[in-house]
Design a protein around this motif. Structure first.
Motif, short mmCIF file in Angstrom:
data_model
loop_
_atom_site.label_atom_id
_atom_site.label_comp_id
_atom_site.label_asym_id
_atom_site.label_seq_id
_atom_site.Cartn_x
_atom_site.Cartn_y
_atom_site.Cartn_z
N ARG A 27 1.37 3.98 -3.56
CA ARG A 27 1.02 5.40 -3.49
C ARG A 27 2.25 6.29 -3.70
N GLN A 66 -4.68 9.59 2.73
CA GLN A 66 -3.78 8.56 2.20
C GLN A 66 -3.26 7.64 3.32
N ILE A 100 -3.83 3.58 3.64
CA ILE A 100 -2.73 2.62 3.79
C ILE A 100 -3.03 1.67 4.95
N ALA A 151 0.83 -1.21 0.00
CA ALA A 151 0.00 0.00 0.00
C ALA A 151 0.86 1.26 0.00
N ILE A 152 1.96 1.22 0.70
CA ILE A 152 2.86 2.37 0.76
C ILE A 152 3.49 2.62 -0.61
#
Length: 153
Positions: free
Chosen positions: A53, A142, A146, A49-50
């Motif tokens: 993005r 955001q 995450i 997820a990190i």
């Protein structure tokens, strides 16, 4: 609606088990979720997820496993992952230089009583600079995404 059905309904809602839950933040300035997913899966999904993005992982502290290895004791899992996006960092620092105190972004993970807890720091949104407040709200969105992605069943 009579009292008995209302009580049954309320009890049922409160007792429904959930694989991933978001609960009130442990204290202001943080966002927290928990899951029953395996710890290693949560870490892997956080990293995914990190990076999806466009953040770069700048550090990963495996606190629990290091204590276990060094002390030769049973010790729960604790990890922290630090990450940053230099373009966003530059924009934030141009808006509010003192915001460097919130860098890098950080998420902590811990295992407790059969659940994995995921917590991140949020940026304050009450800046005197409206553009910084807007930036912080977007960053917090955001960060929550995450955490939520890693906690999803």
């Amino acid at each position: 609606m009579s009292r008995i059905p209302s009580a049954i309904f309320a009890s049922t809602i409160l007792l429904l088990p959930a694989c991933a839950t978001t609960r009130p933040d442990p204290e202001p300035g943080y966002y927290h979720a928990e899951t029953v997913k395996p710890y290693a899966d949560v870490l892997a999904e956080l990293e995914l997820a990190i990076t999806e993005r466009n953040f770069r992982i700048t550090g990963h502290n495996k606190i629990g496993s290091v204590i276990r290895a060094r002390e030769h004791i049973a010790f729960p899992d604790y990890d922290t992952i630090q990450f940053c996006n230099l373009s966003l960092a530059r924009r934030m620092l141009e808006l509010e230089p003192a915001a460097v105190a919130y860098m890098p972004c950080n998420v902590s993970v811990r295992s407790e009583r059969g659940r994995v807890h995921i917590t991140t720091h949020l940026l304050p949104t009450d800046s005197a600079n409206p553009r910084m407040g807007e930036f912080a709200r977007d960053m917090n969105r955001q960060l929550r995404e995450i955490v939520d992605f890693a906690a999803e069943p």
